[in-house]
Design a protein around this motif. Structure first.
Motif, PDB file in Angstrom:
ATOM      1  N   THR A  54       0.985  -1.015   0.041  1.00  0.00           N
ATOM      2  CA  THR A  54       0.497  -0.088   0.160  1.00  0.00           C
ATOM      3  C   THR A  54       1.171   1.353   0.421  1.00  0.00           C
ATOM      4  O   THR A  54       0.681   1.658  -0.532  1.00  0.00           O
ATOM      5  CB  THR A  54      -1.026   0.283   1.432  1.00  0.00           C
ATOM      6  N   HIS A  55       2.026   1.614   0.395  1.00  0.00           N
ATOM      7  CA  HIS A  55       2.780   2.189   0.620  1.00  0.00           C
ATOM      8  C   HIS A  55       4.183   2.115   1.577  1.00  0.00           C
ATOM      9  O   HIS A  55       4.440   0.861   2.352  1.00  0.00           O
ATOM     10  CB  HIS A  55       1.768   3.968   1.219  1.00  0.00           C
ATOM     11  N   GLU A  56       4.879   2.703   1.336  1.00  0.00           N
ATOM     12  CA  GLU A  56       6.015   2.605   2.236  1.00  0.00           C
ATOM     13  C   GLU A  56       6.704   2.877   3.159  1.00  0.00           C
ATOM     14  O   GLU A  56       7.430   2.426   4.065  1.00  0.00           O
ATOM     15  CB  GLU A  56       7.367   3.396   1.433  1.00  0.00           C
ATOM     16  N   HIS A  57       5.536   3.164   4.149  1.00  0.00           N
ATOM     17  CA  HIS A  57       6.211   3.236   5.238  1.00  0.00           C
ATOM     18  C   HIS A  57       6.738   1.653   5.932  1.00  0.00           C
ATOM     19  O   HIS A  57       5.853   0.773   5.829  1.00  0.00           O
ATOM     20  CB  HIS A  57       4.562   3.056   6.634  1.00  0.00           C
ATOM     21  N   SER A  58       7.516   1.243   7.343  1.00  0.00           N
ATOM     22  CA  SER A  58       8.154   0.160   7.135  1.00  0.00           C
ATOM     23  C   SER A  58       6.982  -0.818   8.211  1.00  0.00           C
ATOM     24  O   SER A  58       6.827  -2.110   8.027  1.00  0.00           O
ATOM     25  CB  SER A  58       8.948   0.424   8.344  1.00  0.00           C
ATOM     26  N   ASP A  59       5.916  -0.045   8.972  1.00  0.00           N
ATOM     27  CA  ASP A  59       5.164  -1.466   9.412  1.00  0.00           C
ATOM     28  C   ASP A  59       3.777  -1.404   8.016  1.00  0.00           C
ATOM     29  O   ASP A  59       2.901  -2.556   8.644  1.00  0.00           O
ATOM     30  CB  ASP A  59       3.933  -0.357  10.823  1.00  0.00           C
ATOM     31  N   HIS A  60       4.502  -1.118   6.831  1.00  0.00           N
ATOM     32  CA  HIS A  60       3.877  -2.438   5.281  1.00  0.00           C
ATOM     33  C   HIS A  60       4.880  -3.099   5.061  1.00  0.00           C
ATOM     34  O   HIS A  60       4.560  -3.616   3.939  1.00  0.00           O
ATOM     35  CB  HIS A  60       2.812  -1.276   4.958  1.00  0.00           C
ATOM     36  N   ILE A  61       6.004  -3.065   4.999  1.00  0.00           N
ATOM     37  CA  ILE A  61       6.624  -3.068   4.451  1.00  0.00           C
ATOM     38  C   ILE A  61       8.097  -4.685   4.917  1.00  0.00           C
ATOM     39  O   ILE A  61       8.956  -5.330   3.816  1.00  0.00           O
ATOM     40  CB  ILE A  61       7.205  -2.282   3.150  1.00  0.00           C
ATOM     41  N   SER A 116      -5.771   9.440   0.941  1.00  0.00           N
ATOM     42  CA  SER A 116      -4.393  10.506   1.037  1.00  0.00           C
ATOM     43  C   SER A 116      -4.005   9.830   2.155  1.00  0.00           C
ATOM     44  O   SER A 116      -4.550   9.347   3.756  1.00  0.00           O
ATOM     45  CB  SER A 116      -4.867  11.311   1.679  1.00  0.00           C
ATOM     46  N   HIS A 117      -2.135  10.471   2.658  1.00  0.00           N
ATOM     47  CA  HIS A 117      -1.674   9.786   3.934  1.00  0.00           C
ATOM     48  C   HIS A 117      -0.329  10.673   3.555  1.00  0.00           C
ATOM     49  O   HIS A 117      -0.174  10.812   2.701  1.00  0.00           O
ATOM     50  CB  HIS A 117      -1.814   8.207   3.782  1.00  0.00           C
ATOM     51  N   ASN A 118       0.335  10.099   4.452  1.00  0.00           N
ATOM     52  CA  ASN A 118       1.432  11.163   4.228  1.00  0.00           C
ATOM     53  C   ASN A 118       3.263  10.066   3.445  1.00  0.00           C
ATOM     54  O   ASN A 118       4.439   9.955   3.731  1.00  0.00           O
ATOM     55  CB  ASN A 118       2.522  11.546   5.430  1.00  0.00           C
ATOM     56  N   THR A 137      -6.126   0.792   5.323  1.00  0.00           N
ATOM     57  CA  THR A 137      -5.531   1.416   6.637  1.00  0.00           C
ATOM     58  C   THR A 137      -4.875   2.738   5.847  1.00  0.00           C
ATOM     59  O   THR A 137      -4.359   3.137   4.625  1.00  0.00           O
ATOM     60  CB  THR A 137      -4.505   0.475   6.968  1.00  0.00           C
ATOM     61  N   ASP A 138      -4.142   3.459   7.080  1.00  0.00           N
ATOM     62  CA  ASP A 138      -3.502   4.222   7.230  1.00  0.00           C
ATOM     63  C   ASP A 138      -3.772   5.481   5.858  1.00  0.00           C
ATOM     64  O   ASP A 138      -3.798   5.873   4.684  1.00  0.00           O
ATOM     65  CB  ASP A 138      -1.974   3.922   6.112  1.00  0.00           C
ATOM     66  N   VAL A 139      -4.881   6.256   6.227  1.00  0.00           N
ATOM     67  CA  VAL A 139      -5.620   7.073   5.473  1.00  0.00           C
ATOM     68  C   VAL A 139      -5.989   8.160   6.036  1.00  0.00           C
ATOM     69  O   VAL A 139      -6.814   8.361   7.041  1.00  0.00           O
ATOM     70  CB  VAL A 139      -6.960   6.349   4.594  1.00  0.00           C
TER      71      VAL A 139
END
Ligand SMILES: [Zn+2]
Ligand SMILES: [Zn+2]
Length: 253
Positions: A54-61, A116-118, A137-139
């Motif tokens: 979904t995105h590059e934050h570490s809790d996702h990758i 929308s997320h940072n 999530t993360d929105v």
């Protein structure tokens, strides 16, 4: 389809969706944890045919690279997300996806949509096979894509990150509180519950509250916020909570 939140929260997110074979949405826990949790729901890692990021934050990758290489699993993510994260996975395993395009895998169609997320190019996923599973999530707020996804969903994993009072009274520094509440942060319990109340159809039968904050939320408060759904007689989904430390049950729709 079968669905399980293997882990959800700021310490790591990973969702399983599949039939005989399946996919992961995010791989934000270690490879060892992914294997252990798939085991608990009696799924073989060899049967995972794609990892959708979904995105590059570490809790996702966090676990994506090692897990993908260990089992030779393709990773699907947007080009911008790839360029902004540190997945050094075998380039042959990397597949770029575009918003609104569908990828066919395991008898399902997986569709990314922007939100929308940072971060550079955050997406969430709708997974179709006659029914729709939405994992959101993360929105920061319920933009039109999130509203569309919620309105078409039969099974919804949606962020219910924080309780406003707990966040306001908690120990986070001011800048962090401001970011969490911003349009590029996370959805509060109330924002999430309202988004479902205002947009879900009566086809929505299950909701899994996801990405709960360890510091600014409790199961009880999150569940209570969703009591607001009783305002609609036609909408009566069962509401569950995903955990950081262990998987939910394996849902079937
Ligand atoms: Zn996250
Ligand atoms: Zn994030």
């Amino acid at each position: 389809m079968e669905i399980c939140a293997l882990a959800s929260g700021s310490s790591g997110n990973c969702f399983y969706v599949g039939n005989k074979n399946g996919i992961l949405v995010d791989a934000g826990i270690s490879t060892k944890q992914i294997i252990e949790r798939l085991n608990i729901i009696k799924k073989n890692p060899e049967n995972i045919k794609g990892i959708f990021i979904t995105h590059e934050h570490s809790d996702h990758i966090k676990g994506a690279d090692v897990f993908a290489r260990k089992f030779n699993i393709p990773i699907f993510l947007t080009k911008k997300t790839f360029e902004n994260c540190f997945l050094c996975s075998d380039e042959d395993l990397i597949n770029f996806i575009k918003n609104d395009e569908r990828v066919s895998l395991c008898g399902m169609e997986i569709e990314a949509f922007s939100k929308s997320h940072n971060c550079l190019d955050p997406v969430s996923f709708n997974i179709h096979n006659g029914k729709q599973v939405s994992i959101i999530t993360d929105v920061g707020y319920g933009c039109k894509n999130v509203i569309k996804s919620v309105s078409e969903s039969d099974f919804l994993c949606i962020e219910s990150n924080y309780d406003e009072k707990m966040l306001d009274n908690g120990h986070y520094p001011y800048f962090l509180k401001k970011w969490v509440k911003s349009d590029e942060g996370h959805l509060s319990n109330n924002q999430s519950a309202l988004c479902v109340l205002e947009n879900a159809s009566s086809n929505l039968k299950n909701i899994v509250l996801s990405h709960l904050s360890k510091n600014n939320n409790t199961h009880n408060i999150a569940l209570k916020s969703f009591n607001i759904l009783k305002e609609r007689r036609d909408l009566c989904p069962k509401v569950f909570i995903s955990e950081r430390e262990f998987p939910t049950k394996l849902f079937k729709i």
